[in-house]
Design a protein around this motif. Structure first.
Motif, PDB file in Angstrom:
ATOM      1  N   THR A 136       6.782   7.734 -12.972  1.00  0.00           N
ATOM      2  CA  THR A 136       7.880   6.770 -13.077  1.00  0.00           C
ATOM      3  C   THR A 136       8.793   6.864 -11.865  1.00  0.00           C
ATOM      4  OG1 THR A 136       7.832   6.884 -15.501  1.00  0.00           O
ATOM      5  CG2 THR A 136       9.847   6.038 -14.481  1.00  0.00           C
ATOM      6  N   GLN A 137       9.112   8.086 -11.455  1.00  0.00           N
ATOM      7  CA  GLN A 137      10.006   8.274 -10.311  1.00  0.00           C
ATOM      8  C   GLN A 137       9.383   7.746  -9.029  1.00  0.00           C
ATOM      9  OE1 GLN A 137      13.193   9.480 -10.821  1.00  0.00           O
ATOM     10  NE2 GLN A 137      13.459   8.622  -8.768  1.00  0.00           N
ATOM     11  N   TYR A 138       8.071   7.891  -8.907  1.00  0.00           N
ATOM     12  CA  TYR A 138       7.387   7.379  -7.719  1.00  0.00           C
ATOM     13  C   TYR A 138       7.640   5.882  -7.561  1.00  0.00           C
ATOM     14  CZ  TYR A 138       3.680   5.853  -4.572  1.00  0.00           C
ATOM     15  OH  TYR A 138       2.995   5.267  -3.530  1.00  0.00           O
ATOM     16  N   GLN A 188      -1.282   2.254 -15.191  1.00  0.00           N
ATOM     17  CA  GLN A 188      -1.045   3.400 -14.317  1.00  0.00           C
ATOM     18  C   GLN A 188       0.151   4.220 -14.799  1.00  0.00           C
ATOM     19  OE1 GLN A 188      -3.210   4.142 -11.977  1.00  0.00           O
ATOM     20  NE2 GLN A 188      -4.336   2.230 -12.240  1.00  0.00           N
ATOM     21  N   LEU A 189       1.120   3.548 -15.377  1.00  0.00           N
ATOM     22  CA  LEU A 189       2.326   4.233 -15.837  1.00  0.00           C
ATOM     23  C   LEU A 189       2.117   4.992 -17.142  1.00  0.00           C
ATOM     24  CD1 LEU A 189       4.853   1.439 -14.953  1.00  0.00           C
ATOM     25  CD2 LEU A 189       5.140   3.816 -14.270  1.00  0.00           C
ATOM     26  N   TYR A 194      -0.797  15.526  -6.695  1.00  0.00           N
ATOM     27  CA  TYR A 194       0.509  16.130  -6.962  1.00  0.00           C
ATOM     28  C   TYR A 194       0.368  17.643  -7.128  1.00  0.00           C
ATOM     29  CZ  TYR A 194       5.294  16.373  -8.736  1.00  0.00           C
ATOM     30  OH  TYR A 194       6.632  16.650  -8.897  1.00  0.00           O
ATOM     31  N   THR A 195       1.166  18.410  -6.373  1.00  0.00           N
ATOM     32  CA  THR A 195       0.997  19.873  -6.363  1.00  0.00           C
ATOM     33  C   THR A 195       2.208  20.649  -6.894  1.00  0.00           C
ATOM     34  OG1 THR A 195       1.781  19.947  -4.057  1.00  0.00           O
ATOM     35  CG2 THR A 195      -0.604  19.788  -4.414  1.00  0.00           C
ATOM     36  N   GLU A 198       0.828  -1.205   0.000  1.00  0.00           N
ATOM     37  CA  GLU A 198       0.000   0.000   0.000  1.00  0.00           C
ATOM     38  C   GLU A 198       0.864   1.257   0.000  1.00  0.00           C
ATOM     39  OE1 GLU A 198      -2.347  -0.667   3.523  1.00  0.00           O
ATOM     40  OE2 GLU A 198      -3.959  -1.598   2.342  1.00  0.00           O
ATOM     41  N   PRO A 199       0.254   2.388  -0.483  1.00  0.00           N
ATOM     42  CA  PRO A 199      -1.114   2.504  -0.996  1.00  0.00           C
ATOM     43  C   PRO A 199      -1.224   1.971  -2.425  1.00  0.00           C
ATOM     44  CG  PRO A 199       0.000   4.603  -1.215  1.00  0.00           C
ATOM     45  CD  PRO A 199       0.958   3.691  -0.500  1.00  0.00           C
ATOM     46  N   LYS A 200      -2.412   1.529  -2.788  1.00  0.00           N
ATOM     47  CA  LYS A 200      -2.632   1.103  -4.168  1.00  0.00           C
ATOM     48  C   LYS A 200      -2.626   2.356  -5.042  1.00  0.00           C
ATOM     49  CE  LYS A 200      -5.629  -2.130  -5.164  1.00  0.00           C
ATOM     50  NZ  LYS A 200      -6.895  -2.846  -5.453  1.00  0.00           N
ATOM     51  N   PHE A 201      -1.687   2.399  -5.966  1.00  0.00           N
ATOM     52  CA  PHE A 201      -1.492   3.600  -6.776  1.00  0.00           C
ATOM     53  C   PHE A 201      -2.612   3.752  -7.798  1.00  0.00           C
ATOM     54  CE2 PHE A 201       0.149   6.071 -10.298  1.00  0.00           C
ATOM     55  CZ  PHE A 201       0.873   7.081  -9.691  1.00  0.00           C
ATOM     56  N   ASP A 202      -3.142   4.989  -7.886  1.00  0.00           N
ATOM     57  CA  ASP A 202      -4.161   5.325  -8.874  1.00  0.00           C
ATOM     58  C   ASP A 202      -3.697   6.575  -9.612  1.00  0.00           C
ATOM     59  OD1 ASP A 202      -6.673   7.062  -9.634  1.00  0.00           O
ATOM     60  OD2 ASP A 202      -7.391   5.003  -9.537  1.00  0.00           O
ATOM     61  N   LEU A 203      -3.493   6.451 -10.916  1.00  0.00           N
ATOM     62  CA  LEU A 203      -2.938   7.544 -11.710  1.00  0.00           C
ATOM     63  C   LEU A 203      -3.779   8.812 -11.625  1.00  0.00           C
ATOM     64  CD1 LEU A 203      -0.931   8.682 -13.772  1.00  0.00           C
ATOM     65  CD2 LEU A 203      -2.294   7.604 -15.578  1.00  0.00           C
TER      66      LEU A 203
END
Length: 302
Positions: free
Chosen positions: A220-222, A250-251, A201-202, A189-194
Motif C-alpha cells: 500500500t505504501q509503495y 496486486q494490492l 523486498y528485503t 513503469e515498472p509494472k508492479f507484480d505482487l
C-alpha cells in the motif's frame, strides 16, 4: 446434466473424450459441455461461465478461449459460477488433486513467488489456487514456459523524479489512475507484480499465504509513494473500476472484489485530467458519482 470428465495424458487433452488444444473454440466447448452459459464482458476480455458445471473460460476475442478455470469454492465476482466443479479430472491416469499432493517434486513454478506451483504435461499447465491446503480453483492453459527472472535490485525503489508530478488528495482516485496508466496503457513503469515485489523486498519476510487476506502495508505504501508525472495526465480519458482490475489484485492477494479499502472519497482529483470524460465505478462513495457527473464526466456504477 452431463458429468464432465477431463483427462490430460502424455499425448492428449480431452473433455468427455473429445480431444482439444488451446486455444479452444467457444462453439466446440458448448457442444462438449451441453449446458447453459453466461457471458460477462470485461474491458480486456470476455468470461464465459457454466454455472451448473463450475467451469469458467477466458477469451480475449470472444471466439476462442485461452484458459479454463474449475471453481472448487464459490466466489463473489459477477462471473463466479453458482455451483462448484463436481466432475472428474485425471492427470497422467491419476486423480489430479491426489497427483498434485503426492508429487511435490513435479510442481513447476510459473512465475516469481508462485508458492503453489503447477503440473505440466503435454504442453499444458494445470495451476492450483490453494489457501492453507484447501483447493479453491484449478486453472488449465497452454504451458508458456517458466517466467522466473532475476529482479533488479532497484526495480521497486521509489526514485526522485525531475519533472512535475500530479498531487493527489484521494488514494482511491490515484489507484484508478494507476490502473489505466500501468496496466491498461502500460506507460507507467515498472509494472508492479505482487509476487515479484515480495521476493524483492528485503526489510522483512512477507508471507502472502498468511498476510494476503488484508492489504500488506508495504505494498500500500509503495503505491502511495509512487510518483505520477503530469505528462501522463492527458492520457486519461476514462476510469474503469472493477473488482477484477489488476491494481486491486496486486494490492490484495486473496481479494474477493467487494472490499472497501480503496473507495474514492471525493472527485477533487479529476481536475488534473482534462480529457477525462467517462467513469465506471465500483470502489467509490455515493457522493462521487454525482460529483463527477456535475463536472461533465459521464459516470455510472458498474
Amino acid at each position: 446434466m452431463t458429468m464432465i470428465k477431463l483427462d490430460i495424458s502424455q499425448n492428449n487433452f480431452t473433455i468427455n473424450d473429445t480431444s482439444l488444444n488451446f486455444p479452444i473454440e467457444i462453439e466446440v466447448l458448448d457442444k462438449i459441455l451441453l449446458a447453459n452459459k453466461r457471458t460477462v464482458k470485461k474491458k480486456h476480455n470476455i468470461i464465459y461461465t457454466w454455472d451448473d458445471l463450475g467451469i469458467l473460460a477466458y477469451s480475449k476475442n470472444g471466439q476462442v478461449v485461452e484458459s479454463l478455470l474449475l471453481e472448487l469454492k464459490k466466489g463473489d465476482f459477477d462471473f463466479s459460477s453458482k455451483d462448484i466443479f463436481k466432475g472428474q479430472f485425471y492427470f497422467d491416469n491419476e486423480e489430479v488433486i491426489t497427483y498434485y499432493k503426492t508429487n511435490k517434486d513435479k510442481r513447476v513454478k510459473l512465475f516469481d513467488g508462485d508458492s503453489n506451483g503447477a503440473l505440466v504435461l503435454n504442453n499444458i499447465s494445470v495451476w492450483f489456487d490453494s489457501d492453507k491446503n484447501n483447493m479453491e480453483a484449478i486453472e488449465i492453459a497452454a504451458f508458456k514456459g517458466v517466467s522466473i527472472q532475476k529482479i533488479p535490485k532497484d526495480k521497486y525503489t521509489i526514485k526522485e523524479v525531475n519533472e512535475e508530478l500530479i498531487e493527489f488528495s484521494d488514494f482511491g482516485f490515484k489507484l484508478s489512475i494507476i490502473q489505466e496508466l500501468m496496466y491498461t496503457k502500460e506507460i507507467l513503469e515498472p509494472k508492479f507484480d505482487l509476487f515479484e515485489f515480495v521476493i524483492w523486498y528485503t526489510k522483512r519476510d512477507i508471507d502472502l499465504e498468511k498476510e494476503g487476506y488484508e492489504p500488506i502495508p508495504e505494498v500500500t505504501q509503495y503505491f502511495k509513494d509512487l510518483p505520477i508525472p503530469k505528462k501522463f495526465a492527458t492520457e486519461i480519458t476514462e476510469i474503469y473500476q472493477d473488482g477484477g482490475n489488476e491494481i486491486y489484485m496486486q494490492l490484495l492477494r486473496f481479494g474477493e472484489g467487494w472490499e472497501g479499502y480503496w473507495d474514492i472519497e471525493n472527485a477533487k482529483d479529476a481536475k488534473h485530467f482534462p480529457n477525462l470524460k467517462k467513469a465506471i465505478l465500483c470502489y467509490a462513495k455515493e457522493n462521487v458519482l454525482n460529483e463527477l457527473n456535475d463536472m461533465g464526466i459521464k459516470s455510472e456504477w458498474i
